[in-house]
Design a protein around this motif. Structure first.
Motif, mmCIF file in Angstrom:
data_model
loop_
_atom_site.group_PDB
_atom_site.id
_atom_site.type_symbol
_atom_site.label_atom_id
_atom_site.label_comp_id
_atom_site.label_asym_id
_atom_site.label_seq_id
_atom_site.Cartn_x
_atom_site.Cartn_y
_atom_site.Cartn_z
ATOM 1 N N LYS A 167 0.811 -1.224 0.000
ATOM 2 C CA LYS A 167 0.000 0.000 0.000
ATOM 3 C C LYS A 167 0.841 1.269 0.000
ATOM 4 O O LYS A 167 0.453 2.284 0.587
ATOM 5 N N ARG A 170 -0.571 4.748 -0.735
ATOM 6 C CA ARG A 170 -1.422 5.476 0.216
ATOM 7 C C ARG A 170 -0.608 6.269 1.244
ATOM 8 O O ARG A 170 -1.186 6.904 2.132
ATOM 9 N N GLU A 198 -2.336 -3.017 -5.217
ATOM 10 C CA GLU A 198 -3.481 -2.453 -5.928
ATOM 11 C C GLU A 198 -3.055 -1.812 -7.241
ATOM 12 O O GLU A 198 -3.660 -2.030 -8.288
ATOM 13 N N GLU A 298 -12.189 5.106 7.100
ATOM 14 C CA GLU A 298 -13.127 5.107 5.989
ATOM 15 C C GLU A 298 -12.908 3.837 5.161
ATOM 16 O O GLU A 298 -11.765 3.454 4.907
ATOM 17 N N THR A 300 -12.601 1.385 1.874
ATOM 18 C CA THR A 300 -12.201 1.545 0.478
ATOM 19 C C THR A 300 -13.185 0.751 -0.382
ATOM 20 O O THR A 300 -13.602 -0.344 -0.007
ATOM 21 N N THR A 302 -14.472 -0.800 -4.252
ATOM 22 C CA THR A 302 -14.216 -1.235 -5.619
ATOM 23 C C THR A 302 -15.573 -1.483 -6.269
ATOM 24 O O THR A 302 -16.438 -2.138 -5.666
#
Length: 369
Positions: A167, A170, A198, A298, A300, A302
């Protein structure tokens, strides 16, 4: 006899193992390799398995326990793939609360089945947020894991041949560098590889290491199995399959957002620390998938071909530090409140909620092959 390179992926719940597995497999297939995968979980009705199949990957699953405790099932699935699909590479994703993979999975494969499988370095995928939380670098007001749960995370890192710090898309370069340096200093004999599963960053470097290295899985640790069992027993595992129905079209994204808002509020109030939560809402040809790895974060999302509909299928996987009884109550309350607000009806067709049994590996080899 056909021989496959076997990649064992480990790492704590929510680290991004499934995304790493699927996108690494797709990258290898682009390079001309034939790839198959094996998923693993304590329960059934797994979102991960369905996502892998939707990506066109040859997939089998080991359920009802970790690879070490279901070794015969793992071997049967591996040999089945070898015979049916003749893959060049098999990627096997271990359940996120499992450790001691070197002694209980890799060493037995090396000793008994080396003619069929050449093992790659044991790769442990890590979520930077989890690592920062363990280092007390995050908001202390959020629910934290108990020491016995954190013990599992620590042992996963200690036995890794490769730590894939995931990640990176991020986080700032400064944050990633700080964590990279910390891991390199603490585990000097371990390869630290930063990736974004990702986005695909550095997956080519990771897969190249898997293909070109046979060494690995040699860090056989001293594991306190009572403490390990205590850590797993602190976690509740929930898998639910249900159908939403309504006289009016329901927006899958709106339903998922409202559902997770209600769950998050409960979890914060009850001081329940999420390990990983996934909810999949949609139809056969379109869905919304939401994921959370920390209470208070929060989610995520898709989305693929999202459509409002009067009938929607919901799959929910939750891994959280809590009692199964409390988790069942919290989820039922959130669904019931949404039914009142949106005028929906809920028909649950599958529900399992439990704490894992103490780990009892089939093999545990101290002698390194």
């Amino acid at each position: 006899m056909k021989t496959a390179k076997l990649v064992l992926l480990g790492g704590f719940l929510g680290a991004g193992k499934t995304t790493t597995m699927i996108n690494s497999a797709l990258k290898l297939e682009e390079q001309g390799y034939r790839v198959a995968i094996v998923t693993n979980d304590q329960g059934k009705e797994l979102i991960d398995t369905e996502l892998a199949r939707k990506n066109g990957l040859d997939t089998k699953e080991v359920t009802g326990g970790c690879f070490c405790c279901q070794f015969e099932d793992l071997y049967e699935n591996l040999t089945g793939l070898l015979e049916e699909k003749q893959p060049d590479v098999i990627i096997a994703e271990a359940v996120g609360s499992c450790t001691d993979l070197a002694a209980t999975v890799i060493q037995p494969l090396k000793q008994y089945y080396s003619e069929q499988f050449k093992t790659a370095p044991l790769t442990i995928v890590v979520d930077p947020a989890r690592l920062m939380h363990e280092l007390n670098a995050t908001d202390e007001t959020r629910p934290s894991f108990s020491q016995s749960v954190s013990y599992i995370f620590e042992k996963q890192l200690a036995e890794a041949d490769i730590i894939a710090l995931n990640k990176l898309d991020r986080y700032s370069s400064e944050e990633v560098e700080k964590l990279y340096n910390y891991l390199q200093q603490r585990y000097p004999q371990t390869v630290i590889q930063t990736i974004s599963a990702e986005r695909g960053d550095n997956l080519d470097v990771l897969t190249e290491t898997w293909l070109t290295t046979d060494l690995g899985g040699d860090k056989v640790l001293d594991i306190d199995y009572e403490r390990y069992a205590e850590g797993e027993a602190q976690l509740a595992w929930m898998n639910i399959l249900g159908d939403l129905s309504s006289d009016q079209d329901v927006d899958p994204r709106q339903w998922a957002e409202s559902f997770l808002d209600k769950l998050n509020a409960h979890f914060i109030r009850e001081k329940m620390a999420i390990a990983h939560l996934k909810v999949h809402v949609g139809l056969e040809d379109g869905y919304v998938k939401a994921s959370m790895v920390h209470t208070g974060d929060e989610p995520t999302f898709t989305e693929e071909n999202v459509q409002n509909a009067k009938q929607l299928r919901v799959v929910l996987n939750i891994r959280i530090e809590a009692s199964p009884a409390i988790l069942n109550l919290v989820v039922a309350d959130a669904i019931g409140a949404l039914n009142k607000e949106l005028g929906t009806k809920w028909n649950e067709t599958y529900n399992e909620c439990f704490s894992p049994l103490p780990p009892k590996p089939v093999h545990r080899l101290y002698e390194v092959i």
